[in-house]
Design a protein around this motif. Sequence first.
Motif, PDB file in Angstrom:
ATOM      1  N   THR A   1       3.781  11.261  -8.413  1.00 10.15           N
ATOM      2  CA  THR A   1       3.559  11.592  -9.147  1.00 10.15           C
ATOM      3  C   THR A   1       2.599  13.190  -9.375  1.00 10.15           C
ATOM      4  N   LEU A   2       1.875  13.126  -8.212  1.00 10.28           N
ATOM      5  CA  LEU A   2       0.460  13.926  -8.341  1.00 10.28           C
ATOM      6  C   LEU A   2       1.537  15.719  -8.379  1.00 10.28           C
TER       7      LEU A   2
ATOM      8  N   ASN B   1       4.568  20.875 -11.747  1.00 10.62           N
ATOM      9  CA  ASN B   1       4.727  21.341 -13.085  1.00 10.62           C
ATOM     10  C   ASN B   1       3.839  22.689 -13.426  1.00 10.62           C
ATOM     11  N   ILE B   2       3.177  22.157 -12.962  1.00 10.36           N
ATOM     12  CA  ILE B   2       2.120  24.248 -13.343  1.00 10.36           C
ATOM     13  C   ILE B   2       2.979  24.946 -12.156  1.00 10.36           C
TER      14      ILE B   2
ATOM     15  N   LEU C   1       3.051  16.967 -10.438  1.00 12.20           N
ATOM     16  CA  LEU C   1       1.938  17.014 -11.418  1.00 12.20           C
ATOM     17  C   LEU C   1       2.136  18.506 -10.674  1.00 12.20           C
ATOM     18  N   VAL C   2       1.995  18.836  -9.877  1.00 10.09           N
ATOM     19  CA  VAL C   2       2.297  20.128  -9.439  1.00 10.09           C
ATOM     20  C   VAL C   2       2.822  21.026  -9.333  1.00 10.09           C
TER      21      VAL C   2
ATOM     22  N   VAL D   1       1.706   6.745  -6.761  1.00 10.32           N
ATOM     23  CA  VAL D   1       0.953   7.902  -6.839  1.00 10.32           C
ATOM     24  C   VAL D   1       1.318   9.982  -6.463  1.00 10.32           C
ATOM     25  N   TRP D   2       1.285   9.298  -5.095  1.00 13.45           N
ATOM     26  CA  TRP D   2       1.109  10.793  -5.177  1.00 13.45           C
ATOM     27  C   TRP D   2       2.698  11.092  -5.516  1.00 13.45           C
TER      28      TRP D   2
ATOM     29  N   SER E   1       0.336  -1.067   0.172  1.00 19.62           N
ATOM     30  CA  SER E   1       0.233  -0.178   0.099  1.00 19.62           C
ATOM     31  C   SER E   1       0.828   0.837   0.275  1.00 19.62           C
TER      32      SER E   1
ATOM     33  N   ILE F   1       0.759   4.195  -2.605  1.00 18.20           N
ATOM     34  CA  ILE F   1       0.225   5.159  -2.562  1.00 18.20           C
ATOM     35  C   ILE F   1       1.787   6.469  -2.755  1.00 18.20           C
TER      36      ILE F   1
END
Lengths: 435, 292
Positions: free
Chosen positions: B273-274, B280-281, B277-278, B270-271, B263, B267
């Motif tokens: 990556t997220l 990246n903004i 991506l933030v 995924v996080w 798990s 987790i």
Amino acid sequence: MENSIQGEQIIQDLLPRKFKTGGKVWIGVLTAICLVGAYAYYRQLRYGLIVTNMRDYVSWGIYISNFVFFVAISLVGSLITAVFRLLGVKWGTPLTRIAEMIAVGAIMFASIIIIVDMGSPERFYNLFLYGRIQSPIIWDVIVITTYFFISLLLLYYPLLPDIKILLRFKEKYSPRLYKFYRWLGAFWKGDHKQYLLSKKAINALCIAIIPVAFTIHTVTSWLFATTYRPGWDSTNFGAYFIAGAFLVGAGGVVVAMYIFRTWYRMDKYITPEHFDKMGRVLVLLSLLYLYFNINEFLTPFFKMKESEASYLNDLFTGSFAPMFWFAILTGIILPVIILLFKQGRRPLPMFIVGIMVVVGAWFKRYLIVTPTLLHPFMPMHDVPSAYRHYFPSWEEWAIAMASLAGTMLVITLLCRIFPIIPIQETIDHNHETVK
Amino acid sequence: MKQLNKTITGLVSFVLIISGYNGFSQSAQKASVNIAINYFNANNSIPHLVVNAKTRVNGRFQPVGGIAVKLLLDKDSAGTTIGKVVTNEKGEAASFIPPSVKQEWASSKTHTFLAVFDGNNKFEATKADLTIAPARMLISTNDKSITATVLQLKDTSWVPVKGVDLKIGVRRLGGDLPVNETPTFTTDSTGQASADFKRDSIPGDSKGNIVLVAKVEDNDQFGNLSVEKTVPWGGKFKYVSTFDRRTLFGTRDKAPIWLIFMSGGVILAVWITLILLVRNIFAIKKIGREAR
């Protein structure tokens, strides 16, 4: 030159518009329903869960049915946005933002309604402090948070080019809204590097959201399937829930497509062809869900184990039979029959079918939760008669309806602020078509 | 008018008779209660009695709880009272034979126990009796062979009793397991019955001890007798506690390692990556600022 004229026309058509009287009345009605729900919740907080009709047998009632419904409908974000985008389905472009808005609204209220179901919401933080990673409830909390975050990003990234367009029309918006647009995306210049980074991010999100979306609904199904009760003790539950979620999500998008098309006169962008194609998607998803329903009910019906017999009889021929057969017929079988005909895939019949699918799906979620809880494997001795029956109290209805109204309110407000159809993507798609 | 008076008087009389009849019938008949006495002697120690009270409801016997039963030895007189017991929800009550009846106990080779229920507002008074000849059992072992002996007190000595049915088994959690395939044994002229032990694989305690038991059940003459002996004939059982293990049903600090890694890995993947991506903004923002 022709392209730029067409582009300007697209922009003018797709810019967010102020609400007229109808829109304001709609907002007012939704707000009123939410306020009644808030009052009912105040009563629930003050007097406790005793104001509901949930007792020791049915401890998950209409709230959890609603929760499962919201989680299911939120899955549409991954279907329309991610699956269509990754498969290169161009006709789905005008529908992506509608799908993402529905996903964001639904997942927000999925989180809220689960807190509403808690007897002592002030202890919610304990879930994070003392939660066990072995518990499917914790998996659900983690995965819902993740899915919500991904959905927000997937709504935000494709919005950036559109915000640049919105900022050109300062006169059309209130200063506060204009300031909000600037905060969101004034930095987007349409630079090639920016475009590449954004495209990469959207692709990454589309890839990430699919397994997360599958996980969110599988884990939600496991909340039931890991509990030893008649009707839930099934290995089919994950796939059964996902198939149902895709169906209700697609149904929800069809309803939204028709409303936006009619309300904002977007016949040029949401065409009968879109309805025809969504109709085919709905047929496929209905058949898939029908298959899982047959799997879910035929084998237990065939065996008719003594411990499950009363539950199954209640569902098929007993007190829940009208609702059960209504949900199966209205939510699955009739849509397949109607949509197999080309006439049935025109906008208005599609809208009616979409409503049938969504309403049938809501009742289906109620049927997943309540009849099982009324038929425990080990019934309690001499329980009060109130335990053996369940019909939600007015507080439960008010809160459940408020959550549905709240979701629609979020979607409506998002539609007011942002373009319902991606402007830049539509212009690009139009250019490609002209070429 | 007279006719009306007659009618009213008649109706009132009828109602009074009916209500009187009902009232009479409400003083319901008392139910009868059946009382049974059982005699037990375990390991030749102090014997005890168990009283069972039942009543018939809709053709079925149901236990009667909460009734007081007086137990007496041989007769109802001074120095013969064993005790007064009250039945529980299973209709049972038990009492050891107290030292106060020692004299009466020693005066005879057979005894009759008396159970007396004086009745209450629901049940009629009733009595029961049971006659027993005190006996004792012995158990001995030799090379995985078990011998049980039944002895009866005659005059001043204990003599073997022939023809008594008994069981020889091993005490287990849910009941007694026969030591071999023979369910019951009968004593011979020496008062003995022998059985070969054929439960070699049976687990015992940490030292391999098991408890053998020989018992006589519901014998008309002797009641219920039993005797036990501990022998090291079982397998040594090593108790392994699973209480504090890492399991799916354990506490949060006892989650299985594989679950934590699996798990945690998902987790984190995924996080991270997220978060990227933030980030990246902000990269997009920086490019936009530079392009100004």
